[in-house]
Design a protein around this motif. Structure first.
Motif, PDB file in Angstrom:
ATOM      1  N   ILE A 168       2.404 -10.493  -7.020  1.00 44.55           N
ATOM      2  CA  ILE A 168       1.544  -9.953  -5.892  1.00 44.55           C
ATOM      3  C   ILE A 168       0.598 -11.036  -5.119  1.00 44.55           C
ATOM      4  N   PHE A 169       1.048 -12.021  -6.560  1.00 46.40           N
ATOM      5  CA  PHE A 169      -0.383 -13.292  -5.896  1.00 46.40           C
ATOM      6  C   PHE A 169      -0.043 -14.070  -4.632  1.00 46.40           C
ATOM      7  N   PHE A 170       1.325 -13.473  -4.494  1.00 48.36           N
ATOM      8  CA  PHE A 170       2.583 -14.279  -3.199  1.00 48.36           C
ATOM      9  C   PHE A 170       1.958 -12.862  -1.788  1.00 48.36           C
ATOM     10  N   ARG A 171       0.993 -11.853  -1.858  1.00 46.63           N
ATOM     11  CA  ARG A 171       1.350 -11.419  -0.714  1.00 46.63           C
ATOM     12  C   ARG A 171      -0.110 -11.530  -0.460  1.00 46.63           C
ATOM     13  N   ILE A 172      -0.990 -11.726  -1.258  1.00 44.48           N
ATOM     14  CA  ILE A 172      -2.137 -11.883  -0.945  1.00 44.48           C
ATOM     15  C   ILE A 172      -3.077 -12.761  -0.592  1.00 44.48           C
ATOM     16  N   ARG A 181      -1.339   1.302   3.387  1.00 48.69           N
ATOM     17  CA  ARG A 181      -0.649   1.797   1.382  1.00 48.69           C
ATOM     18  C   ARG A 181       0.308   1.684   1.867  1.00 48.69           C
ATOM     19  N   LEU A 182       0.688   0.368   0.596  1.00 50.98           N
ATOM     20  CA  LEU A 182       2.334   0.030   1.215  1.00 50.98           C
ATOM     21  C   LEU A 182       2.712  -0.804  -0.715  1.00 50.98           C
ATOM     22  N   MET A 205      -0.236  -0.614  -2.972  1.00 49.92           N
ATOM     23  CA  MET A 205      -1.500  -1.375  -3.124  1.00 49.92           C
ATOM     24  C   MET A 205      -1.797  -0.916  -1.572  1.00 49.92           C
ATOM     25  N   GLU A 206      -3.691  -1.622  -1.449  1.00 50.58           N
ATOM     26  CA  GLU A 206      -4.440  -0.321   0.029  1.00 50.58           C
ATOM     27  C   GLU A 206      -4.922  -2.122   0.590  1.00 50.58           C
TER      28      GLU A 206
END
Ligand SMILES: [Mg+2]
Length: 400
Positions: A234-238, A59-60, A69-70
């Motif tokens: 978020i799209f950079f991190r997934i 969980r970050l 987000m998990e």
């Protein structure tokens, strides 16, 4: 060291690169284990263990919005633990450990050694992710393990050329940044072989015309700006994140864990389409391909007139690398390794250049097994990258 955000997590993982490089170098130089570097790995493992979890998901927080987000981080965690185990227990124990976690490990290892028995490999051409590197759900943190670099380096010492061909970019968060190989081991080729760094650090690339390069540059600036906005960070991190490649840009709109809602993901796709339209209003230079997870934006080939008749593939990459680096793939015994359809053109090209080519693919997919066997009768298949790299390490040990 406390890890609260996804960015801090990624930074910590990326901070293990120098430590892992040091560990690999020192070990390969026969100087044992660098204790300080190993301590860095241990601290990182401890810090990750302190992150709150839901089941096996971390969980970050997203730093831009503060939203929690998990996310699963199996690759990052497993590879850190494996590295720690390798340096604490030694190679022999480590291989026993691998044999314990992977089905058919010993049988496939023996079959592989038999397959390569009595053959000296001249050129070793391999894909990275899923082939010689375990698959990571997030491109940004898929840092190579030190044990992995050690096993592959051993094999590289026994061949004339060892070439890693990946679709990820070469630099700027590219394969050169997440690899921990010592110099003088692997030629690293990014963007499906369109750009490379040789053993002396010299770089080369397949030419792109200037007008198209400028369009691609404008687009990448716009995308960089976009992912700075809280709604899109978020799209950079997934998953694949944002990858500025040579002649191509990849941006994730979903990952394999479906972290993004369907609506949000569709909305993002439309947003990207509209940005592409802004920089290429006549649809002359860019082509969008949507895999459902990734949006691939590729330059159309300038010569063919009609758009996107042929995408640059890893087979084109092989021809380019063979010519520019004088690999002389036409001579000797070549070994090609891959794990997906996208590696097939690389195998086809190598077979065309030299029918003495052998293949080892990491797959259990029957369709892929059939096509590989059809293209290259001299081929075998293993279940995981760990088996392949252990096999190559053992093969090298016989010779060294
Ligand atoms: Mg792959």
């Amino acid at each position: 060291m406390e890890i609260k955000t996804l960015k801090q997590f990624a930074d910590q993982i990326n901070n293990t690169v120098p430590a892992r490089r040091k560990l690999a170098h020192t070990h390969l130089a026969g100087k044992g284990t660098d204790k300080e570097a190993l301590a860095v790995l241990k601290q990182t493992i401890d810090a990750i263990n302190d992150i709150p979890r839901n089941g096996n998901k971390l969980r970050l927080q997203l730093e831009q919005s503060g939203e929690i987000m998990e996310t699963e981080a199996n690759y990052e965690i497993d590879e850190l633990n494996k590295d720690f185990y390798f340096f604490r227990e030694g190679e022999k124990q480590f291989i026993n450990y691998l044999a314990g976690i992977h089905e058919d490990f010993d049988d496939q290892l023996i079959e592989g050694l038999r397959f390569l028995n009595g053959i000296e490999i001249t050129n070793f051409i391999t894909d990275r992710d899923g082939t010689v590197n375990n698959y990571c759900a997030r491109y940004n943190t898929s840092v190579q393990s030190a044990y992995n670099a050690i096993f592959l380096s051993h094999f590289s010492y026994t061949v004339k050329n060892a070439v890693l061909v990946t679709s990820a970019p070469l630099k700027n968060k590219g394969v050169t940044d997440i690899s921990v190989f010592p110099d003088n081991t692997f030629i690293l080729a990014g963007s499906k072989g369109r750009e490379y760094m040789d053993l002396h650090g010299n770089e080369g690339n397949f030419p792109i015309n200037q007008q198209q390069q400028e369009i691609l540059n404008t687009l990448s600036e716009k995308l960089h700006d976009l992912i700075q906005q809280p709604d899109y960070a978020i799209f950079f991190r997934i998953g694949s994140g944002l990858q500025i490649k040579f002649g191509q840009i990849t941006i994730a709109r979903q990952d394999i864990n479906n972290t993004i809602t369907k609506d949000q993901s569709e909305h993002f796709l439309e947003k990207i389409r509209s940005i592409v339209k802004e920089v290429d209003p006549q649809d002359q230079h860019l082509r969008i391909e949507d895999t459902g997870l990734d949006i691939e934006i590729t330059l159309t080939t300038p010569l063919d007139g009609s758009k996107g008749v042929k995408d640059y593939d890893k087979g084109d990459g092989i021809s380019f690398l063979n010519d520019s680096l004088s690999l002389e793939l036409e001579k000797g015994n070549n070994l090609v390794c891959g794990d997906t359809e996208s590696d097939i053109p690389m195998l086809e090209k190598c077979m065309e250049i030299n029918p003495q080519t052998k293949a080892i693919f990491v797959t259990t997919d029957n369709e892929l097994i059939n096509s590989v066997s059809h293209i290259c009768p001299n081929s075998i298949f293993v279940n995981t990258p760990d088996i392949l790299i252990t096999l190559l390490n053992q093969k090298a040990k016989e010779k060294l």
